[in-house]
Scaffold this motif. Structure first.
Motif, short mmCIF file in Angstrom:
data_model
loop_
_atom_site.label_atom_id
_atom_site.label_comp_id
_atom_site.label_asym_id
_atom_site.label_seq_id
_atom_site.Cartn_x
_atom_site.Cartn_y
_atom_site.Cartn_z
N SER A 1 -4.04 6.58 5.24
CA SER A 1 -3.09 5.50 5.54
C SER A 1 -1.90 5.51 4.61
O SER A 1 -0.83 4.98 4.95
N LEU A 2 -2.06 6.11 3.42
CA LEU A 2 -0.94 6.23 2.49
C LEU A 2 0.13 7.18 3.02
O LEU A 2 1.33 7.00 2.76
N ILE A 3 -0.30 8.21 3.73
CA ILE A 3 0.65 9.27 4.11
C ILE A 3 0.93 9.33 5.61
O ILE A 3 1.89 9.98 6.04
N ASP A 4 0.12 8.66 6.44
CA ASP A 4 0.36 8.70 7.89
C ASP A 4 1.76 8.21 8.28
O ASP A 4 2.36 8.75 9.21
N PRO A 5 2.34 7.18 7.61
CA PRO A 5 3.67 6.72 8.02
C PRO A 5 4.82 7.65 7.65
O PRO A 5 5.96 7.41 8.06
N ILE A 6 4.55 8.70 6.89
CA ILE A 6 5.62 9.58 6.39
C ILE A 6 6.00 10.58 7.47
O ILE A 6 5.14 11.28 8.02
N THR A 7 7.28 10.67 7.77
CA THR A 7 7.77 11.60 8.78
C THR A 7 8.66 12.65 8.13
O THR A 7 9.08 12.51 6.98
N ALA A 8 8.97 13.68 8.89
CA ALA A 8 9.84 14.75 8.39
C ALA A 8 11.24 14.24 8.08
O ALA A 8 11.93 14.80 7.22
N ALA A 9 11.65 13.18 8.75
CA ALA A 9 13.00 12.63 8.55
C ALA A 9 13.10 11.75 7.32
O ALA A 9 14.21 11.40 6.89
N GLY A 10 11.95 11.37 6.73
CA GLY A 10 12.00 10.47 5.58
C GLY A 10 12.39 9.07 6.01
O GLY A 10 11.95 8.58 7.03
N GLY A 11 13.22 8.42 5.20
CA GLY A 11 13.67 7.08 5.54
C GLY A 11 12.70 6.00 5.10
O GLY A 11 11.86 6.20 4.23
N SER A 12 12.82 4.83 5.73
CA SER A 12 12.08 3.66 5.31
C SER A 12 10.60 3.75 5.69
O SER A 12 10.26 4.21 6.79
N VAL A 13 9.74 3.31 4.77
CA VAL A 13 8.29 3.31 4.98
C VAL A 13 7.74 1.98 4.48
O VAL A 13 8.13 1.49 3.42
N THR A 14 6.82 1.41 5.26
CA THR A 14 6.08 0.23 4.84
C THR A 14 4.59 0.52 4.94
O THR A 14 4.11 0.92 6.01
N LEU A 15 3.89 0.36 3.84
CA LEU A 15 2.44 0.55 3.82
C LEU A 15 1.77 -0.79 4.03
O LEU A 15 2.08 -1.76 3.36
N ASN A 16 0.84 -0.83 4.97
CA ASN A 16 0.08 -2.05 5.22
C ASN A 16 -1.20 -2.05 4.38
O ASN A 16 -1.91 -1.05 4.31
N ASN A 17 -1.45 -3.16 3.71
CA ASN A 17 -2.67 -3.33 2.92
C ASN A 17 -2.75 -2.30 1.78
O ASN A 17 -3.80 -1.69 1.55
N ALA A 18 -1.65 -2.12 1.08
CA ALA A 18 -1.61 -1.15 -0.02
C ALA A 18 -2.19 -1.71 -1.31
O ALA A 18 -2.23 -1.00 -2.32
N GLU A 19 -2.67 -2.95 -1.29
CA GLU A 19 -3.15 -3.57 -2.52
C GLU A 19 -4.23 -2.76 -3.21
O GLU A 19 -4.33 -2.74 -4.45
#
Length: 259
Positions: free
Chosen positions: A5-23
């Motif tokens: 879940s830490l890395i799934d939102p990361i795309t090749a284009a970069g840009g904005s990322v929000t991690l859910n439940n990163a506590e």
């Protein structure tokens, strides 16, 4: 929150990322250093696929990294055998982490010198007993099994060694796992502090000694050792071995000691 879940939102284009439940991966106000380094590494390899194996990394922990941030990566130079990349995590438009990655193809060796086995003998992780992590950072309690090694050290010796592994095996490549695991333990200078106070990692530089790291049952032997501590800083040596005593990572870190 799982490792994936830490890395799934990361795309090749970069840009904005929000991690859910990163506590569960936080260390105070910021993501644990190994987690934020993994995010920066993932951004680099997704932006530039088909790279040779990672050989070294230099990570600067500039400011806290929270649940929302931006990613950017750039190729600095790509030669016939070596590629050098930079990736950054930005918080509120300012650099919070900067990382420099060195990738290199394997060549016929012209020098061979295996790293020594860990000394003293740490025993086997299968025979070790769980360490007390009641006062450990939240990310460590939530995500890692931590066990004592067989040897016992004096309370005034600035060396910390533990068997560590993820509680839930992650579906990530072995290099990513080493980056995540390599900065797990607290700086060893905490053992010789004259007054209680916070400790903060400033940077982390490491070399990978095996481009296909593997271990047994997820166990890694982690070590932090202070080479010198004075004037509010400690120079720490970080090493990581697999369960059979083969060293996989060699690193160094600057640590700020407060209090």
């Amino acid at each position: 929150m799982s490792v994936n879940s830490l890395i799934d939102p990361i795309t090749a284009a970069g840009g904005s990322v929000t991690l859910n439940n990163a506590e569960s991966w936080m260390q105070g106000r910021t993501l644990y250093g190994g987690a934020s380094a993994l995010i920066a590494y993932t951004a680099a390899i997704r932006a530039f696929p088909d790279l040779p194996p990672l050989r070294a990394g230099q990570v600067g922990f500039v400011a806290p990294v929270g649940e929302t941030f931006e990613l950017r990566s750039e190729m600095i130079r790509q030669g016939r055998n070596v590629a050098q990349l930079r990736s950054e995590i930005l918080s509120e438009g300012k650099v919070a982490l900067t990382a420099f990655w060195l990738f290199g193809t394997a060549r016929e060796p012209n020098a061979v010198h295996p790293a020594p086995l860990p000394s003293p003998d740490p025993g086997r992780p299968e025979d070790s007993r769980p360490a007390n992590t009641d006062r450990a950072p939240e990310f460590l309690r939530n995500n890692y099994d931590v066990h004592y090694t067989a040897e016992r050290r004096g309370a005034d010796e600035p060396v910390v060694r533990r068997w560590t592994r993820l509680k839930e095996p992650a579906d990530i490549d072995p290099i990513s796992e080493l980056i995540l695991m390599g900065d797990t333990l607290p700086p060893s200078a905490a053992r010789i502090m004259q007054r209680r106070g916070p400790i903060s990692s400033i940077n982390w530089s490491f070399n990978l000694l095996d481009h296909q790291p593997k271990t047994r049952d997820g166990w890694w032997l982690a070590e932090t050792a202070s080479d010198h501590a004075d004037e509010g800083y400690s120079s720490e040596r970080l090493r990581l071995w697999n369960a059979d005593g083969k060293q996989m990572l060699s690193g160094i870190q600057a640590v700020a000691i407060f209090g």
